[in-house]
Design a protein around this motif. Structure first.
Motif, PDB file in Angstrom:
ATOM      1  N   TRP A  35       0.825  -1.203   0.000  1.00  0.00           N
ATOM      2  CA  TRP A  35       0.000   0.000   0.000  1.00  0.00           C
ATOM      3  C   TRP A  35       0.860   1.255   0.000  1.00  0.00           C
ATOM      4  CZ3 TRP A  35      -2.491  -2.743   4.660  1.00  0.00           C
ATOM      5  CH2 TRP A  35      -3.274  -3.805   4.198  1.00  0.00           C
ATOM      6  N   LYS A  36       1.953   1.228   0.710  1.00  0.00           N
ATOM      7  CA  LYS A  36       2.862   2.377   0.702  1.00  0.00           C
ATOM      8  C   LYS A  36       3.421   2.603  -0.705  1.00  0.00           C
ATOM      9  CE  LYS A  36       5.643   3.274   4.085  1.00  0.00           C
ATOM     10  NZ  LYS A  36       6.693   3.163   5.133  1.00  0.00           N
ATOM     11  N   GLU A  37       3.693   1.507  -1.393  1.00  0.00           N
ATOM     12  CA  GLU A  37       4.258   1.620  -2.743  1.00  0.00           C
ATOM     13  C   GLU A  37       3.254   2.195  -3.730  1.00  0.00           C
ATOM     14  OE1 GLU A  37       6.294  -1.222  -6.194  1.00  0.00           O
ATOM     15  OE2 GLU A  37       5.893  -2.029  -4.186  1.00  0.00           O
ATOM     16  N   ARG A  38       2.003   1.793  -3.624  1.00  0.00           N
ATOM     17  CA  ARG A  38       1.009   2.259  -4.592  1.00  0.00           C
ATOM     18  C   ARG A  38       0.273   3.521  -4.137  1.00  0.00           C
ATOM     19  NH1 ARG A  38      -4.309  -1.660  -4.941  1.00  0.00           N
ATOM     20  NH2 ARG A  38      -5.215  -1.120  -2.925  1.00  0.00           N
ATOM     21  N   GLY A  39       0.452   3.911  -2.857  1.00  0.00           N
ATOM     22  CA  GLY A  39      -0.108   5.165  -2.370  1.00  0.00           C
ATOM     23  C   GLY A  39      -1.572   5.130  -2.014  1.00  0.00           C
ATOM     24  N   ARG A  40      -2.111   3.971  -1.698  1.00  0.00           N
ATOM     25  CA  ARG A  40      -3.510   3.853  -1.287  1.00  0.00           C
ATOM     26  C   ARG A  40      -3.737   2.474  -0.698  1.00  0.00           C
ATOM     27  NH1 ARG A  40      -6.407   1.185  -5.546  1.00  0.00           N
ATOM     28  NH2 ARG A  40      -5.080   0.938  -7.386  1.00  0.00           N
ATOM     29  N   GLY A  41      -4.777   2.383   0.128  1.00  0.00           N
ATOM     30  CA  GLY A  41      -5.117   1.123   0.763  1.00  0.00           C
ATOM     31  C   GLY A  41      -5.762   1.378   2.108  1.00  0.00           C
ATOM     32  N   GLY A  42      -6.074   0.311   2.818  1.00  0.00           N
ATOM     33  CA  GLY A  42      -6.724   0.484   4.106  1.00  0.00           C
ATOM     34  C   GLY A  42      -6.654  -0.759   4.964  1.00  0.00           C
ATOM     35  N   ILE A  43      -6.787  -0.536   6.266  1.00  0.00           N
ATOM     36  CA  ILE A  43      -6.849  -1.618   7.246  1.00  0.00           C
ATOM     37  C   ILE A  43      -7.992  -1.316   8.212  1.00  0.00           C
ATOM     38  CG2 ILE A  43      -5.627  -3.008   8.959  1.00  0.00           C
ATOM     39  CD1 ILE A  43      -3.007  -1.733   8.005  1.00  0.00           C
ATOM     40  N   VAL A  44      -8.819  -2.306   8.443  1.00  0.00           N
ATOM     41  CA  VAL A  44      -9.781  -2.258   9.542  1.00  0.00           C
ATOM     42  C   VAL A  44      -9.384  -3.344  10.528  1.00  0.00           C
ATOM     43  CG1 VAL A  44     -12.175  -2.517  10.276  1.00  0.00           C
ATOM     44  CG2 VAL A  44     -11.657  -1.437   8.075  1.00  0.00           C
ATOM     45  N   PHE A  45      -9.053  -2.942  11.743  1.00  0.00           N
ATOM     46  CA  PHE A  45      -8.822  -3.882  12.826  1.00  0.00           C
ATOM     47  C   PHE A  45     -10.070  -3.913  13.690  1.00  0.00           C
ATOM     48  CE2 PHE A  45      -4.407  -2.264  12.148  1.00  0.00           C
ATOM     49  CZ  PHE A  45      -3.756  -3.456  11.890  1.00  0.00           C
ATOM     50  N   THR A  46     -10.684  -5.074  13.839  1.00  0.00           N
ATOM     51  CA  THR A  46     -11.819  -5.165  14.743  1.00  0.00           C
ATOM     52  C   THR A  46     -11.299  -5.322  16.167  1.00  0.00           C
ATOM     53  OG1 THR A  46     -13.255  -6.131  13.060  1.00  0.00           O
ATOM     54  CG2 THR A  46     -13.927  -6.390  15.350  1.00  0.00           C
ATOM     55  N   SER A  47     -11.463  -4.264  16.942  1.00  0.00           N
ATOM     56  CA  SER A  47     -11.102  -4.292  18.354  1.00  0.00           C
ATOM     57  C   SER A  47     -12.396  -4.410  19.154  1.00  0.00           C
ATOM     58  CB  SER A  47     -10.312  -3.036  18.725  1.00  0.00           C
ATOM     59  OG  SER A  47      -9.946  -3.044  20.088  1.00  0.00           O
ATOM     60  N   SER A  48     -12.548  -3.636  20.192  1.00  0.00           N
ATOM     61  CA  SER A  48     -13.735  -3.685  21.041  1.00  0.00           C
ATOM     62  C   SER A  48     -13.699  -2.490  21.977  1.00  0.00           C
ATOM     63  CB  SER A  48     -13.746  -4.976  21.874  1.00  0.00           C
ATOM     64  OG  SER A  48     -14.728  -4.927  22.893  1.00  0.00           O
ATOM     65  N   VAL A  49     -14.875  -2.057  22.436  1.00  0.00           N
ATOM     66  CA  VAL A  49     -14.873  -1.022  23.463  1.00  0.00           C
ATOM     67  C   VAL A  49     -14.167  -1.516  24.722  1.00  0.00           C
ATOM     68  CG1 VAL A  49     -16.912   0.231  22.680  1.00  0.00           C
ATOM     69  CG2 VAL A  49     -17.195  -1.725  24.231  1.00  0.00           C
ATOM     70  N   GLU A  50     -14.107  -2.832  24.908  1.00  0.00           N
ATOM     71  CA  GLU A  50     -13.395  -3.371  26.058  1.00  0.00           C
ATOM     72  C   GLU A  50     -11.898  -3.109  25.982  1.00  0.00           C
ATOM     73  OE1 GLU A  50     -14.284  -7.226  27.517  1.00  0.00           O
ATOM     74  OE2 GLU A  50     -16.432  -7.086  27.095  1.00  0.00           O
ATOM     75  N   GLY A  51     -11.394  -2.804  24.801  1.00  0.00           N
ATOM     76  CA  GLY A  51      -9.985  -2.478  24.673  1.00  0.00           C
ATOM     77  C   GLY A  51      -9.649  -1.067  25.120  1.00  0.00           C
ATOM     78  N   LEU A  52     -10.665  -0.275  25.436  1.00  0.00           N
ATOM     79  CA  LEU A  52     -10.435   1.104  25.863  1.00  0.00           C
ATOM     80  C   LEU A  52     -10.123   1.219  27.346  1.00  0.00           C
ATOM     81  CD1 LEU A  52     -13.421   2.660  23.893  1.00  0.00           C
ATOM     82  CD2 LEU A  52     -11.003   2.880  23.299  1.00  0.00           C
ATOM     83  N   LEU A  53     -10.372   0.142  28.086  1.00  0.00           N
ATOM     84  CA  LEU A  53     -10.199   0.172  29.537  1.00  0.00           C
ATOM     85  C   LEU A  53     -10.074  -1.262  30.025  1.00  0.00           C
ATOM     86  CD1 LEU A  53     -10.439   2.002  32.176  1.00  0.00           C
ATOM     87  CD2 LEU A  53     -12.849   1.351  32.185  1.00  0.00           C
ATOM     88  N   GLY A  54      -9.192  -1.505  30.988  1.00  0.00           N
ATOM     89  CA  GLY A  54      -9.120  -2.833  31.565  1.00  0.00           C
ATOM     90  C   GLY A  54     -10.462  -3.239  32.145  1.00  0.00           C
ATOM     91  N   ILE A  55     -10.906  -4.456  31.841  1.00  0.00           N
ATOM     92  CA  ILE A  55     -12.223  -4.919  32.285  1.00  0.00           C
ATOM     93  C   ILE A  55     -12.022  -6.050  33.295  1.00  0.00           C
ATOM     94  CG2 ILE A  55     -14.478  -5.797  31.596  1.00  0.00           C
ATOM     95  CD1 ILE A  55     -13.842  -3.084  30.385  1.00  0.00           C
TER      96      ILE A  55
END
Length: 260
Positions: free
Chosen positions: A132-152
């Motif tokens: 993606w860096k070479e062609r100058g476009r692209g994307g990543i979606v990482f599925t995290s969680s609201v639980e990753g915003l704070l220790g649960i």
């Protein structure tokens, strides 16, 4: 649709594609005109989905049966797509376990959770980002969680793996953005998938439950708006309040609210 295909096409890789949010991502990306590479453990479900997407949307659909708990699996996926023009990675595969005291979790489950939720996304992004860096476009979606915003409390390991994903997404958003690559950490709250039931939770007790389709749609619509996206207004407000508190107070509040 044309712009989305130009920016993130022609091929998207979706992990955890056999069910839940990953299944929804696959259908919505195919509807937007992208060919898809479907990654999950259950070959039968992947083949059924691939046939449906080919028939309905006229796209190419490649099936990769891989268990991302296997340290060799990310390399297997990268080898499969080596000759494909991948423009988007949706790193969605992940799992948690039944909530309870940390010491009661089995060590092998913790190891698999770290591999699937944290290491596999890292290795896939590492393998694909140079393109993606070479062609100058692209994307990543990482599925995290609201639980990753704070220790649960009573869910210690899963939020830790998702906090890693958020930190990774934030770093790559800043690093790859100037090269034209969009990065988003998707942080859903309660979502109506099989994962809810495997955690021992009755979905009927969750008043702010979102559908997988709505979560995936929100992520794709906000891919430009990284690095972190919470698709639920309820959970946006909830975690805004928690994160505005002193950390000790927020953690104590969470501990008191969790079933033991």
């Amino acid at each position: 649709m044309t712009d989305f295909t130009r920016e993130y096409g022609p091929v998207a890789v979706i992990t955890g594609a056999s069910s839940g949010i990953g299944h929804s991502f696959a259908g919505q990306l195919a509807a937007r005109g992208l060919d898809v590479v479907l990654v999950a453990r259950r070959t039968d479900r992947l083949e059924e989905l691939a046939q449906q997407l080919r028939r309905t949307h006229g796209v190419e659909a490649t099936v990769v049966a891989a268990d991302l708990a296997d340290p060799a699996a990310p390399e297997q996926v990268l080898d499969t797509v080596a000759d494909l023009d991948v423009g988007l990675l949706v790193s969605n595969a992940g799992f948690s376990s039944v909530k309870g005291p940390f010491e009661q979790e089995r060590a092998e489950v913790l190891s698999s959770m770290l591999m699937v939720n944290s290491l596999a996304p890292t290795l896939l992004a590492h393998g694909l980002s140079p393109r993606w860096k070479e062609r100058g476009r692209g994307g990543i979606v990482f599925t995290s969680s609201v639980e990753g915003l704070l220790g649960i409390p009573y869910s210690a390991a899963y939020p830790a793996t998702k906090a890693y994903v958020i930190a990774l997404a934030e770093a790559l958003w800043a690093e790859l953005g100037p090269a034209g690559v969009d990065v988003l950490a998707l942080c859903p709250g309660a979502t109506d998938t099989g994962a809810i039931r495997r955690q021992g939770i009755n979905p009927m007790t969750l008043p702010h439950l979102m559908s997988p389709d709505d979560v995936a749609r929100s992520a794709l619509d906000h891919l430009h708006d990284g690095p972190v996206h919470i698709p639920s207004a309820h959970y946006q407000e909830m975690f805004h309040t928690l994160l505005a508190m002193p950390r000790r107070d927020a953690l104590t509040t969470m501990a008191r609210s969790m079933p033991k």
